[in-house]
Design a protein around this motif. Sequence first.
Motif, PDB file in Angstrom:
ATOM      1  N   GLN A 201      12.809 -37.362  18.004  1.00  0.00           N
ATOM      2  CA  GLN A 201      11.795 -36.770  17.129  1.00  0.00           C
ATOM      3  C   GLN A 201      12.461 -35.803  16.145  1.00  0.00           C
ATOM      4  O   GLN A 201      12.155 -35.805  14.961  1.00  0.00           O
TER       5      GLN A 201
ATOM      6  N   TYR B 209       6.512 -43.612  16.040  1.00  0.00           N
ATOM      7  CA  TYR B 209       7.569 -42.852  16.691  1.00  0.00           C
ATOM      8  C   TYR B 209       8.843 -43.131  15.913  1.00  0.00           C
ATOM      9  O   TYR B 209       8.954 -44.147  15.245  1.00  0.00           O
TER      10      TYR B 209
ATOM     11  N   ASN C 283      -7.397 -40.879  19.634  1.00  0.00           N
ATOM     12  CA  ASN C 283      -6.562 -42.085  19.667  1.00  0.00           C
ATOM     13  C   ASN C 283      -7.350 -43.269  19.140  1.00  0.00           C
ATOM     14  O   ASN C 283      -8.515 -43.431  19.455  1.00  0.00           O
TER      15      ASN C 283
ATOM     16  N   GLU D  17       2.206 -37.936  14.116  1.00  0.00           N
ATOM     17  CA  GLU D  17       2.422 -37.364  15.445  1.00  0.00           C
ATOM     18  C   GLU D  17       3.853 -36.827  15.628  1.00  0.00           C
ATOM     19  O   GLU D  17       4.546 -37.203  16.563  1.00  0.00           O
TER      20      GLU D  17
ATOM     21  N   SER E 177      -1.887 -35.358  14.043  1.00  0.00           N
ATOM     22  CA  SER E 177      -1.560 -34.897  15.383  1.00  0.00           C
ATOM     23  C   SER E 177      -2.826 -34.838  16.218  1.00  0.00           C
ATOM     24  O   SER E 177      -3.928 -34.790  15.696  1.00  0.00           O
TER      25      SER E 177
ATOM     26  N   ASN F 246       4.946 -34.984  19.131  1.00  0.00           N
ATOM     27  CA  ASN F 246       5.078 -35.713  20.402  1.00  0.00           C
ATOM     28  C   ASN F 246       6.482 -35.586  20.975  1.00  0.00           C
ATOM     29  O   ASN F 246       7.450 -35.840  20.290  1.00  0.00           O
TER      30      ASN F 246
END
Lengths: 307, 229
Positions: free
Chosen positions: A139, A85, A39, A158, A190, A161
Amino acid sequence: MSYIVSTRHVSKEYKGREVVSDVSMNIERGQIYGLLGPNGAGKTTLMKMLLNLVKPTSGEIEMFGEKLMPGSVELFKRIGSIIEYPIFYEKMTAVENLELHCEYMGFYNKHAIQEALERVNLTSVDGKAVGEFSLGMKQRLGMARAIMTKPELLILDEPINGLDPVGIKEFRNLLRILSKEYRMTLLVSSHLLGEIEQVADTIGILQGGKFIREMSMQDMRSEQTEYIEIVTPHCKEAAFVLENQLGVSNFKIIGDSIIRIYESRWTQQELTKTLVLHDIGIESLNHKHTSLEDYFMQQIGGGEKHA
Amino acid sequence: MLRLIQLEMKKQKLGWYVRGACIATVIIAFFMWLMPYTEDSGDPAFAGYAEALSAAGLFVRAVFIVFASVLLSRFIIDEYRNKTMNVMFTYPVQRKRLIMAKMLLILSLTFVSMIIATLIVCLVFLAVNIRFHFIPGTPEGSVLLHTGIRLFVQTLSAAGVSLIPLYFGMRKKSVATTIVSAVIIMALLSSNNQGFTLSTSVAIPLILGILGFLVAYLSFRNVDKTDIL
Protein backbone atom coordinates in the motif's frame (compact mmCIF):
# COMPACT_ATOMS: atom_id res chain seq x y z
CA MET A 1 -15.37 27.33 -10.84
CA SER A 2 -13.05 24.86 -12.53
CA TYR A 3 -13.77 21.20 -12.13
CA ILE A 4 -10.98 18.70 -12.62
CA VAL A 5 -13.38 15.80 -12.72
CA SER A 6 -16.96 16.11 -13.73
CA THR A 7 -19.38 13.31 -14.54
CA ARG A 8 -22.80 13.83 -16.03
CA HIS A 9 -25.48 11.21 -15.53
CA VAL A 10 -22.98 8.41 -15.73
CA SER A 11 -24.35 4.87 -15.54
CA LYS A 12 -22.79 1.47 -15.90
CA GLU A 13 -24.56 -1.79 -16.48
CA TYR A 14 -23.08 -5.24 -16.09
CA LYS A 15 -25.21 -8.02 -17.49
CA GLY A 16 -28.40 -6.02 -17.17
CA ARG A 17 -27.69 -4.91 -13.61
CA GLU A 18 -26.87 -1.29 -12.94
CA VAL A 19 -23.85 -1.00 -10.69
CA VAL A 20 -23.50 2.74 -11.10
CA SER A 21 -26.57 4.71 -11.97
CA ASP A 22 -26.94 8.32 -12.96
CA VAL A 23 -23.98 9.72 -11.08
CA SER A 24 -23.19 13.40 -11.50
CA MET A 25 -20.10 14.20 -9.50
CA ASN A 26 -17.94 17.31 -9.54
CA ILE A 27 -14.46 17.64 -8.10
CA GLU A 28 -12.95 21.08 -7.81
CA ARG A 29 -9.30 21.76 -8.35
CA GLY A 30 -7.24 21.49 -5.19
CA GLN A 31 -9.84 19.67 -3.18
CA ILE A 32 -9.70 16.46 -1.22
CA TYR A 33 -12.82 14.63 -2.24
CA GLY A 34 -13.95 11.72 -0.08
CA LEU A 35 -16.00 9.08 -1.85
CA LEU A 36 -17.99 7.08 0.66
CA GLY A 37 -20.24 4.09 0.36
CA PRO A 38 -20.76 0.59 1.67
CA ASN A 39 -19.13 -2.39 -0.03
CA GLY A 40 -20.46 -2.92 -3.52
CA ALA A 41 -21.79 0.61 -3.79
CA GLY A 42 -19.93 1.16 -7.05
CA LYS A 43 -17.02 3.26 -5.79
CA THR A 44 -14.37 1.23 -7.57
CA THR A 45 -16.40 1.03 -10.78
CA LEU A 46 -16.85 4.79 -10.73
CA MET A 47 -13.13 5.32 -10.23
CA LYS A 48 -12.33 2.86 -12.99
CA MET A 49 -14.58 4.81 -15.30
CA LEU A 50 -12.59 7.97 -14.56
CA LEU A 51 -9.45 6.06 -15.52
CA ASN A 52 -11.00 4.75 -18.72
CA LEU A 53 -10.61 1.16 -17.54
CA VAL A 54 -14.38 0.74 -17.61
CA LYS A 55 -16.57 2.48 -20.14
CA PRO A 56 -19.85 4.03 -18.99
CA THR A 57 -23.02 2.59 -20.54
CA SER A 58 -24.42 6.10 -20.69
CA GLY A 59 -23.45 9.57 -19.57
CA GLU A 60 -20.37 11.68 -20.03
CA ILE A 61 -17.13 12.12 -18.15
CA GLU A 62 -14.95 15.20 -18.33
CA MET A 63 -11.41 15.14 -17.02
CA PHE A 64 -9.39 18.36 -16.91
CA GLY A 65 -12.12 19.98 -18.96
CA GLU A 66 -11.93 17.49 -21.81
CA LYS A 67 -14.33 14.75 -22.66
CA LEU A 68 -12.99 11.30 -21.90
CA MET A 69 -12.92 9.18 -25.06
CA PRO A 70 -12.16 5.45 -25.48
CA GLY A 71 -8.68 6.17 -26.86
CA SER A 72 -7.74 9.02 -24.51
CA VAL A 73 -4.34 8.42 -22.96
CA GLU A 74 -2.54 11.76 -22.79
CA LEU A 75 -4.41 12.75 -19.64
CA PHE A 76 -2.82 9.85 -17.74
CA LYS A 77 0.39 11.85 -17.51
CA ARG A 78 -1.48 14.05 -15.06
CA ILE A 79 -3.05 11.32 -12.95
CA GLY A 80 -1.70 9.05 -10.27
CA SER A 81 -3.85 6.18 -9.08
CA ILE A 82 -4.32 3.10 -6.95
CA ILE A 83 -7.34 1.01 -7.87
CA GLU A 84 -8.68 -1.80 -5.67
CA TYR A 85 -5.32 -2.85 -4.31
CA PRO A 86 -1.84 -1.93 -5.38
CA ILE A 87 -0.61 -4.18 -8.18
CA PHE A 88 3.03 -4.69 -9.02
CA TYR A 89 5.32 -7.01 -10.90
CA GLU A 90 5.83 -9.26 -7.93
CA LYS A 91 9.19 -10.65 -8.96
CA MET A 92 10.76 -7.23 -9.29
CA THR A 93 11.98 -5.06 -6.44
CA ALA A 94 10.28 -1.87 -5.30
CA VAL A 95 12.82 0.32 -7.06
CA GLU A 96 12.58 -1.70 -10.29
CA ASN A 97 8.81 -1.35 -10.24
CA LEU A 98 9.07 2.39 -9.77
CA GLU A 99 11.67 2.68 -12.53
CA LEU A 100 9.34 0.87 -14.87
CA HIS A 101 6.55 3.24 -13.88
CA CYS A 102 8.74 6.25 -14.67
CA GLU A 103 9.58 4.84 -18.09
CA TYR A 104 5.99 4.27 -19.04
CA MET A 105 4.90 7.63 -17.67
CA GLY A 106 7.63 9.36 -19.62
CA PHE A 107 8.94 10.88 -16.41
CA TYR A 108 12.68 11.19 -15.98
CA ASN A 109 13.95 12.36 -12.64
CA LYS A 110 16.51 10.20 -10.94
CA HIS A 111 15.79 11.52 -7.47
CA ALA A 112 12.04 11.09 -7.67
CA ILE A 113 12.12 7.38 -6.79
CA GLN A 114 14.13 7.79 -3.60
CA GLU A 115 12.14 10.86 -2.68
CA ALA A 116 8.83 9.04 -3.10
CA LEU A 117 10.00 6.05 -1.09
CA GLU A 118 11.08 8.33 1.74
CA ARG A 119 7.77 10.18 1.58
CA VAL A 120 5.91 6.99 2.35
CA ASN A 121 8.53 5.74 4.80
CA LEU A 122 9.45 2.74 2.73
CA THR A 123 13.20 2.62 2.86
CA SER A 124 15.54 -0.32 3.37
CA VAL A 125 13.62 -2.60 1.03
CA ASP A 126 16.42 -2.85 -1.51
CA GLY A 127 16.79 -6.17 -3.18
CA LYS A 128 13.52 -7.53 -1.88
CA ALA A 129 10.93 -8.67 -4.41
CA VAL A 130 7.58 -6.96 -4.06
CA GLY A 131 5.95 -10.39 -3.83
CA GLU A 132 7.37 -10.71 -0.32
CA PHE A 133 5.89 -7.42 0.86
CA SER A 134 3.04 -7.23 3.35
CA LEU A 135 -0.20 -5.56 2.28
CA GLY A 136 0.73 -2.46 4.26
CA MET A 137 4.09 -2.23 2.51
CA LYS A 138 2.48 -2.71 -0.88
CA GLN A 139 0.00 0.00 0.00
CA ARG A 140 2.87 2.35 0.83
CA LEU A 141 4.67 1.43 -2.37
CA GLY A 142 1.47 1.97 -4.32
CA MET A 143 1.22 5.40 -2.79
CA ALA A 144 4.84 6.12 -3.66
CA ARG A 145 4.17 5.10 -7.25
CA ALA A 146 1.06 7.23 -7.47
CA ILE A 147 2.69 10.41 -6.15
CA MET A 148 6.15 9.97 -7.64
CA THR A 149 5.42 11.85 -10.84
CA LYS A 150 3.68 14.68 -8.93
CA PRO A 151 0.41 14.33 -10.81
CA GLU A 152 -2.31 16.96 -10.70
CA LEU A 153 -4.96 14.44 -9.78
CA LEU A 154 -4.64 11.48 -7.47
CA ILE A 155 -7.27 8.75 -7.53
CA LEU A 156 -6.94 6.51 -4.50
CA ASP A 157 -9.24 3.57 -3.97
CA GLU A 158 -9.23 2.38 -0.37
CA PRO A 159 -5.64 3.49 0.21
CA ILE A 160 -5.79 2.97 3.97
CA ASN A 161 -6.50 -0.75 3.76
CA GLY A 162 -3.78 -2.78 5.39
CA LEU A 163 -2.01 0.15 7.03
CA ASP A 164 -1.23 0.04 10.73
CA PRO A 165 -2.35 2.91 13.02
CA VAL A 166 0.96 4.69 12.60
CA GLY A 167 0.71 4.25 8.87
CA ILE A 168 -2.79 5.68 8.85
CA LYS A 169 -1.65 8.76 10.70
CA GLU A 170 1.29 9.23 8.35
CA PHE A 171 -1.03 8.74 5.44
CA ARG A 172 -3.38 11.43 6.69
CA ASN A 173 -0.50 13.87 6.97
CA LEU A 174 0.71 12.89 3.53
CA LEU A 175 -2.68 13.66 2.03
CA ARG A 176 -2.64 17.08 3.63
CA ILE A 177 0.86 17.79 2.37
CA LEU A 178 -0.04 16.69 -1.17
CA SER A 179 -3.07 18.89 -1.13
CA LYS A 180 -1.55 21.96 0.51
CA GLU A 181 2.03 21.96 -0.76
CA TYR A 182 1.71 20.31 -4.13
CA ARG A 183 -1.78 21.61 -4.86
CA MET A 184 -2.90 18.18 -5.95
CA THR A 185 -6.54 17.31 -6.29
CA LEU A 186 -7.38 14.09 -4.51
CA LEU A 187 -10.21 11.65 -4.91
CA VAL A 188 -10.12 9.17 -2.04
CA SER A 189 -12.53 6.38 -1.37
CA SER A 190 -12.64 4.61 1.94
CA HIS A 191 -14.89 2.88 4.37
CA LEU A 192 -12.95 4.36 7.30
CA LEU A 193 -15.21 7.36 7.75
CA GLY A 194 -13.28 8.86 10.63
CA GLU A 195 -10.24 9.18 8.41
CA ILE A 196 -12.13 10.79 5.58
CA GLU A 197 -13.82 13.15 8.02
CA GLN A 198 -10.46 14.47 9.14
CA VAL A 199 -9.07 15.28 5.71
CA ALA A 200 -11.84 15.70 3.16
CA ASP A 201 -13.14 19.04 1.88
CA THR A 202 -16.08 17.53 0.08
CA ILE A 203 -17.76 14.17 0.37
CA GLY A 204 -19.90 12.19 -1.99
CA ILE A 205 -21.97 9.27 -0.82
CA LEU A 206 -22.75 6.33 -3.06
CA GLN A 207 -25.17 3.59 -2.23
CA GLY A 208 -26.34 0.80 -4.46
CA GLY A 209 -24.77 2.59 -7.41
CA LYS A 210 -26.76 5.74 -6.77
CA PHE A 211 -25.21 9.02 -5.80
CA ILE A 212 -27.06 10.00 -2.67
CA ARG A 213 -25.40 13.24 -1.76
CA GLU A 214 -22.49 15.46 -2.55
CA MET A 215 -21.71 18.22 -0.09
CA SER A 216 -18.84 20.13 1.42
CA MET A 217 -17.70 19.10 4.87
CA GLN A 218 -18.39 22.65 6.00
CA ASP A 219 -22.06 22.41 5.06
CA MET A 220 -22.21 18.99 6.58
CA ARG A 221 -20.82 20.20 9.87
CA SER A 222 -23.36 22.95 10.10
CA GLU A 223 -26.11 20.56 9.18
CA GLN A 224 -24.98 17.96 11.65
CA THR A 225 -27.32 17.64 14.52
CA GLU A 226 -25.96 18.61 17.85
CA TYR A 227 -27.16 17.01 21.01
CA ILE A 228 -26.49 16.81 24.70
CA GLU A 229 -25.57 13.40 25.99
CA ILE A 230 -26.24 12.50 29.59
CA VAL A 231 -24.78 9.41 31.17
CA THR A 232 -26.65 8.44 34.30
CA PRO A 233 -27.32 5.28 36.29
CA HIS A 234 -30.91 6.44 36.79
CA CYS A 235 -32.00 6.54 33.24
CA LYS A 236 -35.74 6.09 33.64
CA GLU A 237 -36.05 8.63 36.41
CA ALA A 238 -34.01 11.13 34.44
CA ALA A 239 -36.24 10.65 31.42
CA PHE A 240 -39.29 11.25 33.60
CA VAL A 241 -37.84 14.45 35.00
CA LEU A 242 -36.84 15.70 31.57
CA GLU A 243 -40.26 15.11 30.14
CA ASN A 244 -42.40 16.33 33.02
CA GLN A 245 -40.32 19.02 34.71
CA LEU A 246 -38.55 20.53 31.72
CA GLY A 247 -40.98 19.67 28.95
CA VAL A 248 -38.29 18.05 26.77
CA SER A 249 -39.87 15.75 24.24
CA ASN A 250 -37.17 15.30 21.61
CA PHE A 251 -34.81 12.90 23.32
CA LYS A 252 -33.76 9.34 22.97
CA ILE A 253 -32.67 6.68 25.43
CA ILE A 254 -29.78 4.53 24.32
CA GLY A 255 -29.12 1.43 26.34
CA ASP A 256 -29.47 1.58 30.12
CA SER A 257 -27.57 4.72 30.90
CA ILE A 258 -27.42 7.15 28.00
CA ILE A 259 -29.90 9.85 27.12
CA ARG A 260 -29.49 12.11 24.12
CA ILE A 261 -31.38 15.41 23.99
CA TYR A 262 -31.83 17.00 20.59
CA GLU A 263 -33.32 20.27 21.84
CA SER A 264 -31.29 23.32 22.64
CA ARG A 265 -33.85 25.07 24.84
CA TRP A 266 -31.96 24.19 27.99
CA THR A 267 -28.31 24.83 28.76
CA GLN A 268 -26.08 22.22 30.30
CA GLN A 269 -26.13 24.01 33.65
CA GLU A 270 -29.90 24.13 33.76
CA LEU A 271 -30.16 20.46 32.93
CA THR A 272 -27.58 19.48 35.53
CA LYS A 273 -29.25 21.60 38.18
CA THR A 274 -32.71 20.19 37.57
CA LEU A 275 -31.52 16.59 37.50
CA VAL A 276 -29.44 16.94 40.65
CA LEU A 277 -32.33 18.58 42.43
CA HIS A 278 -34.34 15.48 41.69
CA ASP A 279 -31.65 13.27 43.16
CA ILE A 280 -30.51 11.83 39.88
CA GLY A 281 -26.85 10.89 39.69
CA ILE A 282 -24.97 12.17 36.67
CA GLU A 283 -21.79 10.52 35.48
CA SER A 284 -21.27 12.89 32.63
CA LEU A 285 -23.08 15.48 30.60
CA ASN A 286 -21.64 16.58 27.29
CA HIS A 287 -22.37 18.60 24.22
CA LYS A 288 -21.84 16.48 21.11
CA HIS A 289 -21.88 16.51 17.33
CA THR A 290 -22.99 13.61 15.28
CA SER A 291 -19.91 12.30 13.50
CA LEU A 292 -19.60 11.70 9.80
CA GLU A 293 -20.22 8.10 10.63
CA ASP A 294 -23.62 8.86 12.15
CA TYR A 295 -24.41 11.08 9.22
CA PHE A 296 -23.37 8.41 6.78
CA MET A 297 -25.52 5.81 8.51
CA GLN A 298 -28.43 8.19 8.37
CA GLN A 299 -27.92 8.84 4.68
CA ILE A 300 -27.68 5.23 3.64
CA GLY A 301 -30.49 4.33 6.00
CA GLY A 302 -28.48 1.50 7.48
CA GLY A 303 -28.25 2.91 10.97
CA GLU A 304 -30.41 4.14 13.76
CA LYS A 305 -32.89 6.90 13.04
CA HIS A 306 -32.72 9.88 15.30
CA ALA A 307 -35.84 10.93 17.09
CA MET B 1 7.88 1.17 -30.17
CA LEU B 2 11.44 -0.07 -29.72
CA ARG B 3 11.47 1.47 -26.25
CA LEU B 4 8.26 -0.37 -25.36
CA ILE B 5 9.76 -3.66 -26.51
CA GLN B 6 12.85 -3.01 -24.42
CA LEU B 7 10.67 -2.35 -21.39
CA GLU B 8 8.87 -5.63 -21.99
CA MET B 9 12.17 -7.46 -22.04
CA LYS B 10 13.14 -5.78 -18.80
CA LYS B 11 9.87 -6.83 -17.19
CA GLN B 12 9.82 -10.41 -18.35
CA LYS B 13 12.96 -12.22 -17.42
CA LEU B 14 13.78 -14.40 -20.41
CA GLY B 15 16.30 -16.80 -18.88
CA TRP B 16 13.75 -19.59 -18.68
CA TYR B 17 12.93 -19.20 -22.36
CA VAL B 18 16.56 -19.45 -23.45
CA ARG B 19 17.10 -22.50 -21.25
CA GLY B 20 13.93 -24.15 -22.54
CA ALA B 21 14.81 -23.39 -26.13
CA CYS B 22 18.30 -24.91 -25.70
CA ILE B 23 16.94 -28.08 -24.12
CA ALA B 24 14.30 -28.43 -26.84
CA THR B 25 16.92 -28.00 -29.56
CA VAL B 26 19.13 -30.68 -28.07
CA ILE B 27 16.20 -33.09 -27.82
CA ILE B 28 15.12 -32.45 -31.42
CA ALA B 29 18.68 -32.99 -32.64
CA PHE B 30 18.86 -36.25 -30.71
CA PHE B 31 15.48 -37.27 -32.12
CA MET B 32 16.66 -36.60 -35.66
CA TRP B 33 19.59 -38.86 -35.01
CA LEU B 34 17.32 -41.66 -33.84
CA MET B 35 14.83 -41.28 -36.70
CA PRO B 36 16.76 -43.39 -39.21
CA TYR B 37 16.69 -46.32 -36.78
CA THR B 38 12.92 -46.43 -36.45
CA GLU B 39 12.06 -47.81 -39.88
CA ASP B 40 12.61 -51.51 -39.97
CA SER B 41 10.91 -52.21 -43.28
CA GLY B 42 14.14 -51.70 -45.10
CA ASP B 43 13.18 -48.33 -46.57
CA PRO B 44 15.44 -45.54 -45.44
CA ALA B 45 13.73 -42.96 -43.18
CA PHE B 46 14.74 -40.08 -45.39
CA ALA B 47 14.77 -40.31 -49.16
CA GLY B 48 17.34 -37.56 -49.42
CA TYR B 49 18.91 -34.53 -47.81
CA ALA B 50 16.01 -32.25 -48.71
CA GLU B 51 13.52 -34.49 -46.99
CA ALA B 52 15.67 -34.93 -43.91
CA LEU B 53 16.27 -31.26 -43.44
CA SER B 54 12.61 -30.43 -44.07
CA ALA B 55 11.70 -32.88 -41.36
CA ALA B 56 14.12 -31.18 -38.99
CA GLY B 57 12.56 -27.82 -39.78
CA LEU B 58 9.10 -29.21 -39.21
CA PHE B 59 10.00 -30.55 -35.76
CA VAL B 60 11.55 -27.27 -34.74
CA ARG B 61 8.57 -25.24 -35.91
CA ALA B 62 6.12 -27.50 -34.15
CA VAL B 63 7.97 -27.24 -30.86
CA PHE B 64 8.48 -23.48 -31.04
CA ILE B 65 4.85 -22.78 -31.87
CA VAL B 66 4.06 -24.26 -28.49
CA PHE B 67 6.86 -22.22 -26.92
CA ALA B 68 5.35 -19.10 -28.48
CA SER B 69 2.02 -19.88 -26.87
CA VAL B 70 3.77 -20.00 -23.49
CA LEU B 71 5.25 -16.58 -24.25
CA LEU B 72 1.81 -15.29 -25.20
CA SER B 73 0.44 -16.61 -21.93
CA ARG B 74 3.16 -15.00 -19.87
CA PHE B 75 3.33 -11.66 -21.64
CA ILE B 76 -0.31 -11.00 -22.34
CA ILE B 77 -2.75 -13.42 -20.72
CA ASP B 78 -0.96 -13.43 -17.36
CA GLU B 79 -0.80 -9.65 -17.31
CA TYR B 80 -4.57 -9.62 -17.59
CA ARG B 81 -4.94 -12.26 -14.92
CA ASN B 82 -2.52 -10.60 -12.49
CA LYS B 83 -4.23 -7.31 -13.20
CA THR B 84 -0.90 -5.71 -13.99
CA MET B 85 -2.65 -4.82 -17.24
CA ASN B 86 -4.85 -2.45 -15.21
CA VAL B 87 -1.73 -0.53 -14.30
CA MET B 88 -0.36 -0.69 -17.85
CA PHE B 89 -3.58 0.76 -19.20
CA THR B 90 -3.37 3.81 -16.94
CA TYR B 91 -0.17 4.89 -18.64
CA PRO B 92 -0.13 7.58 -21.29
CA VAL B 93 0.53 5.00 -24.01
CA GLN B 94 -2.02 3.69 -26.51
CA ARG B 95 -3.16 0.24 -25.45
CA LYS B 96 -2.75 -1.12 -28.95
CA ARG B 97 0.86 -0.03 -28.97
CA LEU B 98 1.44 -1.76 -25.65
CA ILE B 99 0.07 -5.05 -26.92
CA MET B 100 1.66 -4.66 -30.32
CA ALA B 101 5.04 -4.29 -28.61
CA LYS B 102 4.46 -7.55 -26.79
CA MET B 103 3.40 -9.29 -29.99
CA LEU B 104 6.40 -8.07 -31.93
CA LEU B 105 8.69 -9.22 -29.17
CA ILE B 106 7.11 -12.68 -29.18
CA LEU B 107 7.18 -12.81 -32.97
CA SER B 108 10.86 -11.96 -33.18
CA LEU B 109 11.84 -14.20 -30.28
CA THR B 110 9.99 -17.10 -31.87
CA PHE B 111 11.39 -16.44 -35.32
CA VAL B 112 14.98 -16.06 -34.17
CA SER B 113 14.91 -19.12 -31.96
CA MET B 114 13.26 -21.17 -34.71
CA ILE B 115 16.00 -20.17 -37.16
CA ILE B 116 18.80 -20.87 -34.71
CA ALA B 117 17.28 -24.18 -33.64
CA THR B 118 16.70 -25.29 -37.24
CA LEU B 119 20.26 -24.40 -38.09
CA ILE B 120 21.67 -26.31 -35.14
CA VAL B 121 19.52 -29.39 -35.73
CA CYS B 122 20.38 -29.47 -39.43
CA LEU B 123 24.09 -29.07 -38.79
CA VAL B 124 24.06 -31.77 -36.14
CA PHE B 125 22.21 -34.08 -38.50
CA LEU B 126 24.66 -33.43 -41.34
CA ALA B 127 27.59 -33.98 -39.00
CA VAL B 128 26.16 -37.21 -37.65
CA ASN B 129 25.42 -38.31 -41.18
CA ILE B 130 29.07 -38.09 -42.15
CA ARG B 131 29.81 -40.75 -39.56
CA PHE B 132 26.71 -42.99 -39.87
CA HIS B 133 25.74 -42.56 -43.55
CA PHE B 134 21.98 -42.52 -43.13
CA ILE B 135 21.78 -40.85 -46.46
CA PRO B 136 24.26 -42.00 -49.07
CA GLY B 137 26.49 -39.51 -50.81
CA THR B 138 27.39 -35.93 -49.96
CA PRO B 139 24.74 -33.21 -50.13
CA GLU B 140 24.75 -31.05 -53.24
CA GLY B 141 25.08 -27.32 -52.74
CA SER B 142 21.97 -26.54 -54.78
CA VAL B 143 19.84 -28.91 -52.73
CA LEU B 144 21.04 -27.32 -49.52
CA LEU B 145 20.41 -23.82 -50.83
CA HIS B 146 16.93 -24.67 -52.06
CA THR B 147 16.01 -26.41 -48.83
CA GLY B 148 17.46 -23.55 -46.82
CA ILE B 149 15.33 -20.96 -48.59
CA ARG B 150 12.26 -23.05 -48.17
CA LEU B 151 12.94 -23.56 -44.49
CA PHE B 152 13.42 -19.82 -44.03
CA VAL B 153 10.07 -19.01 -45.63
CA GLN B 154 8.32 -21.74 -43.67
CA THR B 155 9.85 -20.48 -40.44
CA LEU B 156 8.75 -16.93 -41.15
CA SER B 157 5.25 -18.21 -41.74
CA ALA B 158 5.30 -20.37 -38.63
CA ALA B 159 6.27 -17.37 -36.52
CA GLY B 160 3.15 -15.59 -37.78
CA VAL B 161 0.99 -18.64 -37.21
CA SER B 162 2.34 -18.95 -33.66
CA LEU B 163 0.39 -15.81 -32.73
CA ILE B 164 -2.99 -17.36 -33.56
CA PRO B 165 -3.43 -18.95 -30.10
CA LEU B 166 -3.68 -15.43 -28.66
CA TYR B 167 -7.06 -15.07 -30.31
CA PHE B 168 -8.46 -18.08 -28.48
CA GLY B 169 -6.65 -17.37 -25.24
CA MET B 170 -7.89 -13.79 -25.03
CA ARG B 171 -11.54 -14.71 -25.16
CA LYS B 172 -11.54 -16.08 -21.63
CA LYS B 173 -8.07 -14.86 -20.66
CA SER B 174 -7.09 -18.48 -20.27
CA VAL B 175 -3.55 -19.83 -20.31
CA ALA B 176 -4.78 -23.39 -20.90
CA THR B 177 -6.78 -22.38 -23.98
CA THR B 178 -3.79 -20.56 -25.41
CA ILE B 179 -1.49 -23.55 -25.11
CA VAL B 180 -4.04 -26.13 -26.20
CA SER B 181 -4.90 -24.14 -29.32
CA ALA B 182 -1.19 -23.93 -30.09
CA VAL B 183 -0.91 -27.72 -29.87
CA ILE B 184 -3.90 -28.12 -32.20
CA ILE B 185 -2.45 -25.67 -34.72
CA MET B 186 0.85 -27.48 -34.52
CA ALA B 187 -0.86 -30.80 -35.17
CA LEU B 188 -2.73 -29.40 -38.17
CA LEU B 189 0.34 -27.85 -39.72
CA SER B 190 2.57 -30.85 -39.35
CA SER B 191 0.00 -33.49 -40.23
CA ASN B 192 1.25 -35.59 -43.08
CA ASN B 193 -1.09 -36.90 -45.73
CA GLN B 194 0.69 -39.13 -48.25
CA GLY B 195 3.69 -36.88 -48.20
CA PHE B 196 1.61 -33.74 -48.61
CA THR B 197 1.67 -31.44 -45.61
CA LEU B 198 0.18 -28.00 -45.33
CA SER B 199 3.65 -26.58 -45.33
CA THR B 200 5.03 -28.32 -48.40
CA SER B 201 4.35 -25.50 -50.78
CA VAL B 202 5.55 -21.98 -50.20
CA ALA B 203 2.34 -20.07 -50.85
CA ILE B 204 0.21 -21.79 -48.23
CA PRO B 205 2.58 -21.16 -45.31
CA LEU B 206 3.03 -17.53 -46.31
CA ILE B 207 -0.70 -16.94 -46.44
CA LEU B 208 -1.06 -18.72 -43.11
CA GLY B 209 1.66 -16.54 -41.59
CA ILE B 210 -0.01 -13.32 -42.62
CA LEU B 211 -3.35 -14.73 -41.52
CA GLY B 212 -1.82 -15.54 -38.15
CA PHE B 213 -0.73 -11.98 -37.62
CA LEU B 214 -4.16 -10.68 -38.63
CA VAL B 215 -6.00 -13.09 -36.35
CA ALA B 216 -3.78 -12.04 -33.44
CA TYR B 217 -4.55 -8.41 -34.23
CA LEU B 218 -8.27 -9.22 -34.20
CA SER B 219 -7.95 -10.45 -30.64
CA PHE B 220 -7.20 -6.96 -29.35
CA ARG B 221 -8.81 -4.81 -32.00
CA ASN B 222 -11.36 -3.56 -29.50
CA VAL B 223 -9.02 -3.16 -26.56
CA ASP B 224 -9.79 0.56 -26.27
CA LYS B 225 -13.48 -0.10 -25.84
CA THR B 226 -13.29 -3.15 -23.62
CA ASP B 227 -13.79 -2.96 -19.87
CA ILE B 228 -10.88 -4.10 -17.77
CA LEU B 229 -12.27 -5.73 -14.68
